[in-house]
Design a protein around this motif. Sequence first.
Motif, mmCIF file in Angstrom:
data_model
loop_
_atom_site.group_PDB
_atom_site.id
_atom_site.type_symbol
_atom_site.label_atom_id
_atom_site.label_comp_id
_atom_site.label_asym_id
_atom_site.label_seq_id
_atom_site.Cartn_x
_atom_site.Cartn_y
_atom_site.Cartn_z
ATOM 1 N N ALA A 65 44.928 47.271 36.686
ATOM 2 C CA ALA A 65 45.230 47.291 38.073
ATOM 3 C C ALA A 65 44.772 46.154 38.920
ATOM 4 O O ALA A 65 43.644 45.844 38.787
ATOM 5 N N GLY A 66 45.758 45.877 39.660
ATOM 6 C CA GLY A 66 45.569 44.658 40.607
ATOM 7 C C GLY A 66 45.791 43.463 40.109
ATOM 8 O O GLY A 66 45.503 42.492 40.584
ATOM 9 N N GLN A 67 45.818 43.070 38.790
ATOM 10 C CA GLN A 67 46.397 41.968 38.344
ATOM 11 C C GLN A 67 47.788 41.708 37.819
ATOM 12 O O GLN A 67 48.364 42.680 37.913
ATOM 13 N N GLN A 124 36.511 30.729 44.094
ATOM 14 C CA GLN A 124 36.951 30.930 42.927
ATOM 15 C C GLN A 124 37.695 32.426 42.864
ATOM 16 O O GLN A 124 37.726 33.345 42.319
ATOM 17 N N VAL A 125 38.542 32.325 44.093
ATOM 18 C CA VAL A 125 39.185 33.706 44.356
ATOM 19 C C VAL A 125 40.265 34.309 43.209
ATOM 20 O O VAL A 125 41.093 33.394 42.909
ATOM 21 N N PRO A 126 40.067 35.320 42.797
ATOM 22 C CA PRO A 126 40.781 35.783 41.615
ATOM 23 C C PRO A 126 42.306 36.028 42.038
ATOM 24 O O PRO A 126 42.453 36.511 43.151
ATOM 25 N N TYR A 127 43.172 35.743 41.234
ATOM 26 C CA TYR A 127 44.565 35.863 41.531
ATOM 27 C C TYR A 127 45.106 37.464 41.292
ATOM 28 O O TYR A 127 44.589 38.071 40.503
ATOM 29 N N ALA A 131 45.639 42.829 45.397
ATOM 30 C CA ALA A 131 44.263 42.702 46.148
ATOM 31 C C ALA A 131 44.289 41.835 47.338
ATOM 32 O O ALA A 131 44.995 40.955 47.391
ATOM 33 N N TYR A 132 43.415 42.122 48.171
ATOM 34 C CA TYR A 132 43.226 41.119 49.423
ATOM 35 C C TYR A 132 41.674 40.737 49.554
ATOM 36 O O TYR A 132 40.835 41.675 49.481
ATOM 37 N N TYR A 137 43.874 38.332 53.427
ATOM 38 C CA TYR A 137 44.968 37.633 53.041
ATOM 39 C C TYR A 137 45.140 38.137 51.568
ATOM 40 O O TYR A 137 43.998 38.154 50.915
ATOM 41 N N ARG A 138 46.632 38.216 50.971
ATOM 42 C CA ARG A 138 46.712 38.798 49.681
ATOM 43 C C ARG A 138 46.381 37.421 48.692
ATOM 44 O O ARG A 138 46.720 36.356 48.986
#
Length: 433
Positions: A65-67, A124-127, A131-132, A137-138
Amino acid sequence: MAAPAFEEFDPVSDCDCPGCVLQRRMSPRPQSGHPCGHPAARGVVVVAVASAALGAVPPAAALTAGQSPHRQAVPGDGEPGTPQGAKAPLHGPVAKPAEPATVRIPSTTRTDIINRAKTWVAAQVPYSMYAYWPDGYRQDCSGYVSMAWGLPGNEWTGSLDQYGVKITKEELQPGDILLYHNPDDPERGSHVVIFGGWTDYTHTYYTAYEQTPPRTRRQITPYAYWSHSGAYVPYRYKGVAPVTAGAEPAAAGKTTAAFPGAAYFGRGADNTYVTQLGRMLVARGGDSYYTKGPGPVWGEADRRATLAFQQAQGWTGADADGLPGPGTWRLLATGRGKDIRSAKAGPALPASHGVPGYPGRNWFRPGATNDYITRLGAQLVKKGFGRFYSIGPGPHWGEADRRAVEAFQRSQGWRGGAADGYPGPETWRRLFT
């Protein structure tokens, strides 16, 4: 690896991601929930790889979930899958926001855009298309651009264009974007990247900032992109501040443009500000560093001349790094400060084996990326060995460079190990003499 096709659509009633489709195919009865853990919603974007059938997905494949419910791209493979969410306010939609009567365009600068883009690279913000990040920001490609541009909410590739104006390839500058969205056929896909500056004088490669699985990255990218290159359109943010903002008086009573930002200078930079800097340095005693005059492509001459000017001011350490900052630019533009003195000419061009300018064989190896490779390739083209380059010389060592060097060496009558395709000091001397 088959290139991914970016697909955007609005589900009618149920989720159409590969995980949900697989579960419905395997289950004897319709499922009431979503095995991938996310609700059906408008604006979901999925990516289908043309060469893979959904029925071939292993039953044990788990979707978190979230990916994004698709292949996770390997960093650097050049073909990321980037589904995205729909328009949403900061920190996510609690309820569907009302459409504003007019689009608000916050003001910003190119330096601020690039600096904001770098913060996600460093973190290194995960894609994720759901998620925000704490800044609101998304965490998908369009959310990343919304953040870098400082927009009041999260846009998507179908709405980013209203915040920008179309420009040409020749007009691209750091902070602009390359947008892939086809409103007439949205199922053909979408993606967006931030332009960070050209990396070679042929304008075939540039630095791209993008949000892509598995995390935000900064990568040298072929123009306009790895896949669907012809579909990308350059855009400039409407709210970017004009370069002339903050102009201050010069010594002669005229006005001069303010410092454009550090993103315009350094390796890979190719713009009019590099030329302007070079001309100001020449006027202040830096002409000995330029063999053919300042040009738009940043080079070693620009760095050495800038360093000499900084050292002439008595600066040391980080203040004399050969890259212009606001202080260096202000002194040059206003005619203030001390001129470059011949005694402060700085170090000479590197010399190896007694050959001026030859940096050494280690700069020309598979995987190498540097300005010496570009300089070598340009000289090979000038000498008549450009037929080996399909897209022009660049900073990345490749087979075209090796074959061109080998052909030049053979033209000198060399054979065997003397014509191995790697430039040594004698190859360099004959090329540049």
